[in-house]
Design a protein around this motif. Structure first.
Motif, PDB file in Angstrom:
ATOM      1  N   GLY A 156     -24.712 -19.585   4.815  1.00 12.28           N
ATOM      2  CA  GLY A 156     -24.474 -21.021   4.646  1.00 12.28           C
ATOM      3  C   GLY A 156     -24.782 -21.882   5.858  1.00 12.28           C
ATOM      4  O   GLY A 156     -24.551 -23.094   5.825  1.00 12.28           O
ATOM      5  N   PHE A 157     -25.295 -21.302   6.935  1.00  9.65           N
ATOM      6  CA  PHE A 157     -25.711 -22.109   8.088  1.00  9.65           C
ATOM      7  C   PHE A 157     -26.967 -22.881   7.717  1.00  9.65           C
ATOM      8  O   PHE A 157     -27.854 -22.360   7.026  1.00  9.65           O
ATOM      9  N   LYS A 158     -27.039 -24.125   8.168  1.00  8.03           N
ATOM     10  CA  LYS A 158     -28.189 -24.998   7.883  1.00  8.03           C
ATOM     11  C   LYS A 158     -28.876 -25.364   9.191  1.00  8.03           C
ATOM     12  O   LYS A 158     -28.216 -25.655  10.194  1.00  8.03           O
ATOM     13  N   ARG A 159     -30.212 -25.372   9.139  1.00  7.72           N
ATOM     14  CA  ARG A 159     -30.991 -25.782  10.313  1.00  7.72           C
ATOM     15  C   ARG A 159     -30.595 -27.186  10.726  1.00  7.72           C
ATOM     16  O   ARG A 159     -30.370 -28.054   9.891  1.00  7.72           O
ATOM     17  N   SER A 160     -30.510 -27.389  12.020  1.00  7.44           N
ATOM     18  CA  SER A 160     -30.158 -28.685  12.569  1.00  7.44           C
ATOM     19  C   SER A 160     -31.111 -28.974  13.735  1.00  7.44           C
ATOM     20  O   SER A 160     -30.847 -28.594  14.882  1.00  7.44           O
ATOM     21  N   VAL A 161     -32.218 -29.615  13.410  1.00  9.90           N
ATOM     22  CA  VAL A 161     -33.298 -29.850  14.364  1.00  9.90           C
ATOM     23  C   VAL A 161     -32.806 -30.603  15.602  1.00  9.90           C
ATOM     24  O   VAL A 161     -33.313 -30.395  16.709  1.00  9.90           O
ATOM     25  N   ASP A 162     -31.794 -31.449  15.437  1.00  7.80           N
ATOM     26  CA  ASP A 162     -31.286 -32.207  16.587  1.00  7.80           C
ATOM     27  C   ASP A 162     -30.698 -31.301  17.670  1.00  7.80           C
ATOM     28  O   ASP A 162     -30.578 -31.707  18.823  1.00  7.80           O
ATOM     29  N   LEU A 163     -30.354 -30.063  17.334  1.00  6.29           N
ATOM     30  CA  LEU A 163     -29.793 -29.121  18.298  1.00  6.29           C
ATOM     31  C   LEU A 163     -30.852 -28.256  18.987  1.00  6.29           C
ATOM     32  O   LEU A 163     -30.532 -27.499  19.897  1.00  6.29           O
ATOM     33  N   ASP A 164     -32.104 -28.347  18.554  1.00  7.26           N
ATOM     34  CA  ASP A 164     -33.178 -27.532  19.142  1.00  7.26           C
ATOM     35  C   ASP A 164     -33.415 -27.913  20.598  1.00  7.26           C
ATOM     36  O   ASP A 164     -33.203 -29.064  20.999  1.00  7.26           O
ATOM     37  N   PHE A 165     -33.857 -26.945  21.383  1.00 11.67           N
ATOM     38  CA  PHE A 165     -34.247 -27.204  22.770  1.00 11.67           C
ATOM     39  C   PHE A 165     -35.214 -26.127  23.236  1.00 11.67           C
ATOM     40  O   PHE A 165     -35.380 -25.104  22.579  1.00 11.67           O
ATOM     41  N   GLU A 166     -35.864 -26.392  24.363  1.00  9.99           N
ATOM     42  CA  GLU A 166     -36.773 -25.431  24.987  1.00  9.99           C
ATOM     43  C   GLU A 166     -36.085 -24.845  26.207  1.00  9.99           C
ATOM     44  O   GLU A 166     -35.445 -25.555  26.973  1.00  9.99           O
ATOM     45  N   GLN A 167     -36.233 -23.530  26.382  1.00 16.95           N
ATOM     46  CA  GLN A 167     -35.674 -22.860  27.556  1.00 16.95           C
ATOM     47  C   GLN A 167     -36.759 -21.980  28.155  1.00 16.95           C
ATOM     48  O   GLN A 167     -37.119 -20.962  27.564  1.00 16.95           O
ATOM     49  N   ASN A 168     -37.295 -22.406  29.268  1.00 14.52           N
ATOM     50  CA  ASN A 168     -38.352 -21.648  29.950  1.00 14.52           C
ATOM     51  C   ASN A 168     -39.486 -21.261  28.999  1.00 14.52           C
ATOM     52  O   ASN A 168     -39.915 -20.112  28.957  1.00 14.52           O
ATOM     53  N   GLY A 169     -39.940 -22.221  28.205  1.00 13.49           N
ATOM     54  CA  GLY A 169     -41.050 -21.989  27.291  1.00 13.49           C
ATOM     55  C   GLY A 169     -40.659 -21.350  25.970  1.00 13.49           C
ATOM     56  O   GLY A 169     -41.519 -21.099  25.120  1.00 13.49           O
ATOM     57  N   LEU A 170     -39.393 -21.072  25.748  1.00 11.06           N
ATOM     58  CA  LEU A 170     -38.909 -20.451  24.517  1.00 11.06           C
ATOM     59  C   LEU A 170     -38.199 -21.515  23.679  1.00 11.06           C
ATOM     60  O   LEU A 170     -37.268 -22.159  24.164  1.00 11.06           O
ATOM     61  N   THR A 171     -38.640 -21.702  22.434  1.00 17.11           N
ATOM     62  CA  THR A 171     -37.974 -22.652  21.543  1.00 17.11           C
ATOM     63  C   THR A 171     -36.708 -22.007  20.991  1.00 17.11           C
ATOM     64  O   THR A 171     -36.735 -20.883  20.481  1.00 17.11           O
ATOM     65  N   VAL A 172     -35.613 -22.732  21.110  1.00 14.98           N
ATOM     66  CA  VAL A 172     -34.313 -22.276  20.630  1.00 14.98           C
ATOM     67  C   VAL A 172     -33.898 -23.224  19.507  1.00 14.98           C
ATOM     68  O   VAL A 172     -33.874 -24.442  19.688  1.00 14.98           O
ATOM     69  N   TYR A 173     -33.600 -22.648  18.340  1.00 13.53           N
ATOM     70  CA  TYR A 173     -33.351 -23.423  17.124  1.00 13.53           C
ATOM     71  C   TYR A 173     -31.853 -23.513  16.810  1.00 13.53           C
ATOM     72  O   TYR A 173     -31.151 -22.505  16.832  1.00 13.53           O
ATOM     73  N   GLY A 174     -31.404 -24.735  16.499  1.00 13.84           N
ATOM     74  CA  GLY A 174     -29.996 -24.975  16.217  1.00 13.84           C
ATOM     75  C   GLY A 174     -29.654 -24.886  14.752  1.00 13.84           C
ATOM     76  O   GLY A 174     -30.476 -25.195  13.875  1.00 13.84           O
ATOM     77  N   PHE A 175     -28.420 -24.470  14.470  1.00 16.59           N
ATOM     78  CA  PHE A 175     -27.878 -24.365  13.120  1.00 16.59           C
ATOM     79  C   PHE A 175     -26.436 -24.863  13.131  1.00 16.59           C
ATOM     80  O   PHE A 175     -25.742 -24.763  14.134  1.00 16.59           O
ATOM     81  N   ARG A 176     -26.023 -25.373  11.975  1.00 15.24           N
ATOM     82  CA  ARG A 176     -24.632 -25.799  11.787  1.00 15.24           C
ATOM     83  C   ARG A 176     -24.086 -25.176  10.509  1.00 15.24           C
ATOM     84  O   ARG A 176     -24.799 -25.012   9.522  1.00 15.24           O
ATOM     85  N   TYR A 177     -22.814 -24.857  10.551  1.00 17.35           N
ATOM     86  CA  TYR A 177     -22.087 -24.380   9.387  1.00 17.35           C
ATOM     87  C   TYR A 177     -20.908 -25.322   9.234  1.00 17.35           C
ATOM     88  O   TYR A 177     -20.040 -25.408  10.113  1.00 17.35           O
ATOM     89  N   PHE A 178     -20.876 -26.052   8.111  1.00 19.09           N
ATOM     90  CA  PHE A 178     -19.782 -26.999   7.847  1.00 19.09           C
ATOM     91  C   PHE A 178     -18.784 -26.369   6.892  1.00 19.09           C
ATOM     92  O   PHE A 178     -19.137 -25.633   5.987  1.00 19.09           O
ATOM     93  N   PHE A 179     -17.507 -26.699   7.102  1.00 14.10           N
ATOM     94  CA  PHE A 179     -16.463 -26.255   6.168  1.00 14.10           C
ATOM     95  C   PHE A 179     -15.436 -27.345   5.993  1.00 14.10           C
ATOM     96  O   PHE A 179     -15.445 -28.339   6.679  1.00 14.10           O
TER      97      PHE A 179
END
Length: 170
Positions: A147-170
């Motif tokens: 049930g986690f949903k992608r949350s593009v606003d949480l994405d960031f780059e770390q030393n050339g590596l893209t890190v993707y954010g997710f949120r789980y709401f309840f």
């Protein structure tokens, strides 16, 4: 197999750090210890990460064997990542979910994730925030099924590596 999810003790920190290094350094396409030495130093010294009051290191055990581990963060200020996640309110998060290679496929990751969700619910926050990478596609799929949903606003780059954010709401 009877799997317990418990809070790690200082005597477990070294073994957990070594497990994390083994798992992350063997992920195809993930940064190596040479590419990101600070990251691997943080894993090796995982006990330092949990010195903050809002941070708990959980582990999954079968008798005395550590099968997996995760860092739960009750207060996002202590999340310790790039991007905007540390500014989130009414949220908890978890990081560094790790399952030993021999224990994969036993539902350990799901059990650790559920433990974090339950802790967040007990803390009366409205969501759980996590991050993952392309190299962690198995975990990514598990999170989406849970049930986690992608949350593009949480994405960031770390030393050339893209890190993707997710949120789980309840």
């Amino acid at each position: 197999m009877r799997i317990q999810i418990i809070e790690a003790q200082p005597k477990d920190f070294f073994e957990i750090g070594q497990l994390m290094i083994d798992v992350y350094s063997n992920l195809e396409g993930f940064a190596t210890p040479k590419q990101q030495p600070e990251y691997y130093e943080m894993l090796a010294n995982i006990g330092d990460f949990v010195q903050k009051e809002s941070v708990k290191l959980l582990l999954a055990k079968d008798k005395e064997k550590i099968l997996g581990t995760v860092v739960y963060i009750a207060d996002m200020e202590d999340y310790g990542s790039g991007g905007i996640a540390t500014k989130e309110t009414n949220a908890s998060g978890f990081r560094l979910l790790t399952v030993s290679r021999p224990a994969r496929g036993l539902g350990i990751g799901r059990k650790l994730t559920n433990a974090c969700i339950e802790m967040a619910k007990s803390a009366n926050v409205g969501q759980v925030i996590i991050h993952t990478t392309e190299s962690m596609k198995v975990a990514w799929g598990m999170y989406e099924k849970m049930g986690f949903k992608r949350s593009v606003d949480l994405d960031f780059e770390q030393n050339g590596l893209t890190v993707y954010g997710f949120r789980y709401f309840f």
